[in-house]
Design an enzyme around this catalytic site. Structure first.
Site, PDB file in Angstrom:
ATOM      1  N   ASN A  47       0.854  -1.193   0.000  1.00 45.23           N
ATOM      2  CA  ASN A  47       0.000   0.000   0.000  1.00 45.23           C
ATOM      3  C   ASN A  47       0.889   1.241   0.000  1.00 45.23           C
ATOM      4  O   ASN A  47       2.112   1.131  -0.002  1.00 45.23           O
ATOM      5  CB  ASN A  47      -0.948  -0.017   1.208  1.00 45.23           C
ATOM      6  CG  ASN A  47      -0.178  -0.087   2.512  1.00 45.23           C
ATOM      7  OD1 ASN A  47       0.546   0.829   2.866  1.00 45.23           O
ATOM      8  ND2 ASN A  47      -0.316  -1.202   3.224  1.00 45.23           N
ATOM      9  N   ASP A 106      -4.289  -6.029   5.044  1.00 47.89           N
ATOM     10  CA  ASP A 106      -5.369  -6.816   5.650  1.00 47.89           C
ATOM     11  C   ASP A 106      -5.368  -8.246   5.129  1.00 47.89           C
ATOM     12  O   ASP A 106      -5.795  -9.158   5.824  1.00 47.89           O
ATOM     13  CB  ASP A 106      -6.724  -6.158   5.353  1.00 47.89           C
ATOM     14  CG  ASP A 106      -6.913  -4.875   6.163  1.00 47.89           C
ATOM     15  OD1 ASP A 106      -6.462  -4.859   7.330  1.00 47.89           O
ATOM     16  OD2 ASP A 106      -7.476  -3.903   5.629  1.00 47.89           O
ATOM     17  N   PRO A 123      -3.437 -11.512  10.529  1.00 49.75           N
ATOM     18  CA  PRO A 123      -3.771 -11.262  11.931  1.00 49.75           C
ATOM     19  C   PRO A 123      -3.907  -9.757  12.168  1.00 49.75           C
ATOM     20  O   PRO A 123      -3.208  -8.968  11.534  1.00 49.75           O
ATOM     21  CB  PRO A 123      -2.553 -11.801  12.698  1.00 49.75           C
ATOM     22  CG  PRO A 123      -1.450 -11.844  11.705  1.00 49.75           C
ATOM     23  CD  PRO A 123      -2.099 -12.070  10.361  1.00 49.75           C
ATOM     24  N   ASP A 124      -4.795  -9.370  13.075  1.00 51.67           N
ATOM     25  CA  ASP A 124      -4.938  -7.957  13.417  1.00 51.67           C
ATOM     26  C   ASP A 124      -4.025  -7.671  14.615  1.00 51.67           C
ATOM     27  O   ASP A 124      -4.322  -8.066  15.748  1.00 51.67           O
ATOM     28  CB  ASP A 124      -6.403  -7.633  13.741  1.00 51.67           C
ATOM     29  CG  ASP A 124      -6.629  -6.131  13.834  1.00 51.67           C
ATOM     30  OD1 ASP A 124      -5.767  -5.436  14.430  1.00 51.67           O
ATOM     31  OD2 ASP A 124      -7.637  -5.652  13.316  1.00 51.67           O
ATOM     32  N   ILE A 125      -2.918  -7.015  14.335  1.00 48.63           N
ATOM     33  CA  ILE A 125      -1.886  -6.799  15.367  1.00 48.63           C
ATOM     34  C   ILE A 125      -2.422  -5.895  16.474  1.00 48.63           C
ATOM     35  O   ILE A 125      -2.250  -6.164  17.665  1.00 48.63           O
ATOM     36  CB  ILE A 125      -0.619  -6.182  14.720  1.00 48.63           C
ATOM     37  CG1 ILE A 125      -0.111  -7.119  13.620  1.00 48.63           C
ATOM     38  CG2 ILE A 125       0.455  -5.909  15.763  1.00 48.63           C
ATOM     39  CD1 ILE A 125       0.933  -6.516  12.713  1.00 48.63           C
ATOM     40  N   PHE A 160      -4.322   3.597  14.810  1.00 51.81           N
ATOM     41  CA  PHE A 160      -4.555   4.585  13.762  1.00 51.81           C
ATOM     42  C   PHE A 160      -5.733   4.118  12.927  1.00 51.81           C
ATOM     43  O   PHE A 160      -5.997   2.920  12.861  1.00 51.81           O
ATOM     44  CB  PHE A 160      -3.305   4.736  12.871  1.00 51.81           C
ATOM     45  CG  PHE A 160      -2.341   5.749  13.401  1.00 51.81           C
ATOM     46  CD1 PHE A 160      -1.644   5.510  14.569  1.00 51.81           C
ATOM     47  CD2 PHE A 160      -2.144   6.954  12.735  1.00 51.81           C
ATOM     48  CE1 PHE A 160      -0.764   6.452  15.086  1.00 51.81           C
ATOM     49  CE2 PHE A 160      -1.275   7.904  13.233  1.00 51.81           C
ATOM     50  CZ  PHE A 160      -0.586   7.661  14.407  1.00 51.81           C
TER      51      PHE A 160
HETATM   52  N1  CTP Z   1      -3.914  -2.907  12.060  1.00 56.06           N
HETATM   53  C1  CTP Z   1      -3.165  -3.944  12.574  1.00 56.06           C
HETATM   54  N2  CTP Z   1      -3.183  -5.152  11.958  1.00 56.06           N
HETATM   55  C2  CTP Z   1      -3.938  -5.368  10.860  1.00 56.06           C
HETATM   56  C3  CTP Z   1      -4.711  -4.296  10.320  1.00 56.06           C
HETATM   57  C4  CTP Z   1      -4.680  -3.075  10.951  1.00 56.06           C
HETATM   58  O1  CTP Z   1      -2.474  -3.755  13.577  1.00 56.06           O
HETATM   59  N3  CTP Z   1      -3.917  -6.534  10.284  1.00 56.06           N
HETATM   60  C5  CTP Z   1      -3.915  -1.628  12.777  1.00 56.06           C
HETATM   61  C6  CTP Z   1      -3.264  -0.472  12.062  1.00 56.06           C
HETATM   62  O2  CTP Z   1      -1.898  -0.381  12.401  1.00 56.06           O
HETATM   63  C7  CTP Z   1      -4.061   0.702  12.603  1.00 56.06           C
HETATM   64  C8  CTP Z   1      -5.424   0.142  12.848  1.00 56.06           C
HETATM   65  O3  CTP Z   1      -5.249  -1.273  12.949  1.00 56.06           O
HETATM   66  O4  CTP Z   1      -3.570   1.127  13.845  1.00 56.06           O
HETATM   67  C9  CTP Z   1      -6.462   0.418  11.830  1.00 56.06           C
HETATM   68  O5  CTP Z   1      -6.030   0.131  10.538  1.00 56.06           O
HETATM   69  P1  CTP Z   1      -6.984   0.401   9.301  1.00 56.06           P
HETATM   70  O6  CTP Z   1      -6.315  -0.074   8.069  1.00 56.06           O
HETATM   71  O7  CTP Z   1      -7.504   1.798   9.354  1.00 56.06           O
HETATM   72  O8  CTP Z   1      -8.210  -0.486   9.670  1.00 56.06           O
HETATM   73  P2  CTP Z   1      -8.607  -1.939   9.315  1.00 56.06           P
HETATM   74  O9  CTP Z   1      -8.482  -2.789  10.523  1.00 56.06           O
HETATM   75  O10 CTP Z   1      -7.872  -2.396   8.115  1.00 56.06           O
HETATM   76  O11 CTP Z   1     -10.157  -1.747   9.024  1.00 56.06           O
HETATM   77  P3  CTP Z   1     -10.912  -1.296   7.675  1.00 56.06           P
HETATM   78  O12 CTP Z   1     -10.217  -1.977   6.557  1.00 56.06           O
HETATM   79  O13 CTP Z   1     -12.289  -1.762   7.916  1.00 56.06           O
HETATM   80  O14 CTP Z   1     -10.839   0.197   7.609  1.00 56.06           O
END
Ligand code: CTP
Length: 393
Positions: free
Chosen positions: A205, A273, A300-302, A320
């Protein structure tokens, strides 16, 4: 109160010393300035005096100075001696041990640590004489804020430009062991992730890492021990902290886990994602058939992981949110969904934010929200770090 003795030597970058004084005094550091003869061609003693609220010393043989404070005493009156900007000339004098004016005499007489922020033309910086002087000074324990690379006032391009004042301040804070985040450990994720498709292609990205890296430096400037976990970026590793380099979301998650425990976690990375379910072992060929189909798997969502209750949950977790519409609404929902304490929402739909130098922020703290006007990412980082400093004060 910690004090620095700031020696301002000549060169066009001397004007930045004024900004450095402003930032240092704002950070609660006392500054006494010494201005060399060539430095005085670029900034006036009066402006330094106004900003430091202290007498500015210029002349080795001035009787008034000697009656107030001798040069030996002056050289030892501060906790740290800072030379910013440091010309090739003063570095050469320091290396050779010359003492033919007030600045060089103080540097020879001091028993305090010394930090230099060099600034000069790229050829002068890369000259073997300067390189040898720098190597010698480093070997003697002089701390260095390396110059930046970029277009220079003389029209040339390359390393030699004075580091930005916030970066010099961070190095000063680190050298002084000062700041409200002293003793705290902060983990910061920054940059994009690269999710491989095959050995030569990846999903990525537009994140540049500028905001996350600036936050890492700003936290270090307030005294935190910082572990910066960075995806692939074109930025140099910030000084004064530990940078761990990763490529994928899963590597980033593992690096975050390995860096725990921490008091603060800031997830500024634009984590991918999705990744492809499998990574092709060889480059996918266009062999005349249909275009390949990529099957994606969720990463995974960190942030959600580190925000979840548990013995290792940092006291303050900041997420963020990159949004392109309905900023407040989406950000509020995201903060709740992720379980973080604060959320910094940016409208990345605006031009030049993602990958650019500026940011416009809505900060949600759980007890309220603040809108910050569009400002550069360094300023956003300092403002956020200052808020975190207050939180831990
Ligand atoms: N984040 C993370 N791990 C992921 C995705 C996101 O840690 N796999 C964290 C980012 O570092 C940020 C926050 O989650 O602090 C939000 O990221 P964002 O891209 O805005 O949100 P998403 O979780 O991707 O949600 P969406 O796509 O619905 O906007």
């Amino acid at each position: 109160m910690k004090r620095i003795l700031l020696i301002v030597t000549g060169g066009i970058a001397a004007y930045k010393a004024l900004e450095l004084v402003r930032l240092a005094t704002k950070a609660g550091i006392g500054v006494t300035a010494v201005l060399t003869k060539s430095g005085a061609q670029f900034v006036t003693p009066l402006s330094l005096q106004a900003l430091t609220e202290n007498k500015v010393y210029q002349d080795l043989f001035s009787l008034t100075d000697e009656s107030e404070m001798g040069h030996i005493e002056l050289s030892r009156s501060a906790d740290l001696v800072v030379v910013a900007p440091a010309t090739a000339d003063i570095l050469a004098k320091m290396a050779a041990g010359l003492a033919d004016d007030l600045a060089s005499t103080l540097l020879l007489a001091t028993d305090k640590p010394v930090l230099v922020a060099p600034a000069m033309n790229v050829r002068m910086w890369q000259h073997p004489a300067t390189e040898a002087n720098m190597a010698l000074l480093k070997q003697r324990g002089v701390k260095v804020v390396e110059p930046d690379e970029g277009p220079m006032a003389c029209g040339e391009y390359g390393p030699g430009r004075l580091a930005e004042p916030p970066e010099i301040l961070a190095a000063i804070q680190a050298a002084l062991n000062n700041g409200p985040l002293q003793g705290k450990h902060a983990i910061v994720t920054s940059g994009p992730t690269h999710e491989p498709i095959d050995p030569v292609r990846f999903i990525a990205n537009r994140s540049s890492g500028r905001q996350g890296h600036a936050i890492a430096s700003a936290l270090a400037a307030l005294g935190a021990r910082v572990t910066l976990i960075s995806g692939p970026v074109a930025l140099p590793d910030p000084l004064g902290l530990t940078t761990v380099h990763v490529e994928t979301a899963r590597e980033m998650q593992a690096a975050v886990q390995a860096a725990l425990p921490a008091d603060i976690a800031i997830c500024a990375a634009a984590v991918g994602d999705w990744r492809t379910e499998t990574e092709a072992g060889q480059k996918i060929k266009k062999d005349g058939g249909a275009a390949p189909t990529l099957i994606l798997a969720e990463n995974p969502d960190i942030l959600a992981g580190i925000s979840a209750p548990g013995p290792q949950r940092p006291r303050l977790v900041v997420g963020f949110a990159a949004e392109t519409e309905k900023l407040a609404e989406h950000a509020t929902a995201k903060r709740a969904r992720k379980g973080c304490d604060w959320l910094v929402a940016n409208n990345v739909g605006g031009t030049g934010i993602m990958g650019g130098n500026e940011n416009e922020v809505l900060l949600l703290t759980g007890t309220g929200s603040e809108h910050w006007d569009r400002m550069n990412k360094l300023a956003v980082a300092q403002k956020l770090a200052a808020k975190i400093g207050e939180y831990f004060a």
